[in-house]
Write an enzyme that holds these catalytic residues in place. Structure first.
Site, PDB file in Angstrom:
ATOM      1  N   CYS A 292      35.456  10.715  65.365  1.00 14.70           N
ATOM      2  CA  CYS A 292      35.162  11.749  66.271  1.00 14.70           C
ATOM      3  C   CYS A 292      35.028  13.109  65.469  1.00 14.70           C
ATOM      4  O   CYS A 292      35.148  13.094  64.274  1.00 14.70           O
ATOM      5  CB  CYS A 292      35.915  11.471  67.588  1.00 14.70           C
ATOM      6  N   ASP A 308      37.480  19.382  73.929  1.00 15.29           N
ATOM      7  CA  ASP A 308      37.991  20.106  75.049  1.00 15.29           C
ATOM      8  C   ASP A 308      39.435  19.418  75.781  1.00 15.29           C
ATOM      9  O   ASP A 308      40.110  19.944  76.469  1.00 15.29           O
ATOM     10  CB  ASP A 308      36.858  20.299  76.106  1.00 15.29           C
ATOM     11  N   CYS A 349      44.247  -3.525  67.384  1.00 17.61           N
ATOM     12  CA  CYS A 349      43.009  -3.310  67.754  1.00 17.61           C
ATOM     13  C   CYS A 349      42.113  -3.718  66.724  1.00 17.61           C
ATOM     14  O   CYS A 349      40.820  -4.204  67.210  1.00 17.61           O
ATOM     15  CB  CYS A 349      43.014  -1.677  67.873  1.00 17.61           C
ATOM     16  N   CYS A 352      40.961  -7.132  67.604  1.00 18.24           N
ATOM     17  CA  CYS A 352      40.688  -7.572  68.825  1.00 18.24           C
ATOM     18  C   CYS A 352      39.140  -7.966  68.670  1.00 18.24           C
ATOM     19  O   CYS A 352      38.153  -7.336  67.994  1.00 18.24           O
ATOM     20  CB  CYS A 352      40.791  -6.507  69.647  1.00 18.24           C
ATOM     21  N   CYS A 381      44.099  -0.172  77.255  1.00 22.03           N
ATOM     22  CA  CYS A 381      43.370  -1.261  76.561  1.00 22.03           C
ATOM     23  C   CYS A 381      43.050  -2.536  77.341  1.00 22.03           C
ATOM     24  O   CYS A 381      42.115  -3.118  77.225  1.00 22.03           O
ATOM     25  CB  CYS A 381      44.390  -1.921  75.662  1.00 22.03           C
TER      26      CYS A 381
END
Length: 461
Positions: A292, A308, A349, A352, A381
């Site tokens: 990101c 934000d 993760c 997964c 999750c």
């Protein structure tokens, strides 16, 4: 990342900061008044507005420059402010670029004059509404504690009468998550929304004072612990935060309604984003992207923050009075912020089966422990895992249809039949044998999604 950001980065402008005429229980922005001080001049000055518009247009390499105006409640600034916005955009926009504007509002101040302006200047309006009256008024109240539903529905009808393009943004909370069909069908059938955003509300109890990624790891509950659920004294989240499994159920139920009846007619960004991922493309939403950092927040005083949801002193990048937007975007601090999303992902993760679609979701929600005690697991999750596994058959079928040059709405015929004939198998072949972002098992060295993925995605007709 620098190359991508130069053409794709986005700034969410907050020209009135956290000032709003409502007092929604779950609002994460009202408390930002304490960050800026009680004597703050909240309206963005004309000189700062001009500087922002000039810099933002000049820093975008793409042909379309999108301005997003949010708050607080931006319509409190009045129409003259936005007339100046349009004037300045025209002044600084070169012939090689086009401008678009979107405005997120609670709708309570919209009238005939506002609607004429929004239509004439082709603003896309995001209307905040959480469902039918009983569910909406649970948390979305005005300063006097009164419900706001009727005013917002009236605003939606007024925009329709004037031909203003609008979508709906619904905050998925602990209450309305229990009635997904009521929410979806109200938005579709009564409000006439054709574009629906569903945003989960996830707030640690100390969110007003503790910035994301600055939590006390010793206080993090483990996945499944009662402290990782709302509605109990020991919970680490606010009572209105959505239940993790409840969020997954909410999305699954709405998806089933949509995939049988509304594909191509109603657009849900969560579903559109998932389809892109199942086709081996990049995420169209930052929260499901692998990195990101390309969506900044610009405050009324000129301050720029990493996101934000990260308007805290720890994530302040500077002020456009002193630095350019581009320099702040490409700063070491912001680049690290973006890459940390992947770098901090727990091993739980990475292993997964739906990691290619989830990517750990938004880092602001990663404040619980994995079953093995590793920090950084997303609060949502269990719900996200349920949702992604649930939509897998339909997504693979839609991806196959699109790749064959057909339309994705063909999926409706299949699932309508499947709902009437439980003997019809959903999938005739195994799930993909590798994660989309892992190396392809064929040994080519390329990512699976760029190599043998399509051949492995054969769905029965």
């Amino acid at each position: 990342m620098r190359d991508a950001a130069s053409t794709r980065f986005h700034v969410m402008a907050k020209p009135i900061g956290p000032i709003c005429n409502l007092n929604c229980s779950y609002c994460y922005y009202l408390s930002k008044k304490d960050l800026f001080g009680s004597h703050e001049e909240w309206q963005m000055s004309n000189s700062l507005l001009e500087r922002f518009i000039r810099q933002y247009i000049g820093s975008q390499n793409g042909g379309l420059v999108n301005f997003s105006w949010q708050g607080g409640e931006p319509t409190l600034l009045g129409l003259d402010f936005f007339r100046d916005v349009v004037r300045l955009e025209k002044m600084y926009c070169p012939p090689t670029k086009q401008i678009s504007n979107d405005l997120q509002t609670n709708g309570t101040l919209l009238d005939e004059e506002w609607c004429k302006f929004l239509r004439e200047n082709r603003f896309l309006v995001g209307l905040s509404i959480d469902g039918p009256e009983e569910l909406h008024n649970e948390y979305r109240l005005d300063k006097q504690g009164r419900g706001t539903f009727q005013k917002i529905v009236s605003a939606g009808k007024l925009m329709q009468q004037h031909g203003v393009e609008f979508n709906t943004l619904s905050v998925v909370n602990r209450k309305n998550s229990e009635k997904p069909l009521e929410v979806y069908r109200f938005l579709r059938d009564e409000l006439g929304s054709k574009y629906m955003q569903f945003i989960p509300i996830v707030e640690p109890k100390d969110f007003t004072s503790v910035a994301p990624q600055h939590w006390d790891k010793e206080k993090m509950p483990i996945l499944g612990d009662e402290r990782a659920r709302p509605g109990n004294d020991e919970s680490i989240v606010t009572d209105w935060s959505v239940e993790p499994e409840g969020y997954g159920d909410f999305l699954c139920v709405i998806f089933d309604e949509w995939v049988r009846n509304d594909v191509g007619e109603v657009f849900v960004p969560l579903f559109d984003c998932a389809l892109s991922l199942w086709m081996g493309m990049d995420s169209s939403a930052c929260y499901f992207a692998d990195t990101c950092g390309k969506a900044l927040a610009f405050e009324h005083d000129g301050s720029v923050y990493s996101c934000d949801h990260y308007v805290y002193p720890e994530y302040r990048l500077g002020n456009i009075k002193e630095k350019s937007l581009a320099k702040m975007l490409y700063s070491e601090q912001q680049v690290k912020f973006g890459l940390d999303k992947t770098d901090s992902l727990p091993g739980y993760c990475r292993e997964c089966e739906v990691s290619f679609a989830c990517n750990g979701e938004c880092p602001k929600n990663r404040f619980i422990l994995t079953p093995g005690g590793e920090p950084g697991l997303n609060y949502l999750c269990s719900g996200l895992r349920k949702y992604f596994n649930h939509i897998d058959p339909a997504m693979r079928l839609m991806a196959k249809e699109l790749k064959a040059g057909r339309t994705a709405d063909n999926v409706m015929k299949y699932f309508k039949k499947q709902s009437n004939d439980q003997t019809v198998p959903i999938v005739s072949t195994p799930k993909p044998k590798a994660k989309l972002n892992a190396k392809c098992p064929c040994g080519s060295g390329r990512k699976y999604k760029k190599c043998c993925y399509e051949n492995d995605m054969q769905i029965s007709k």
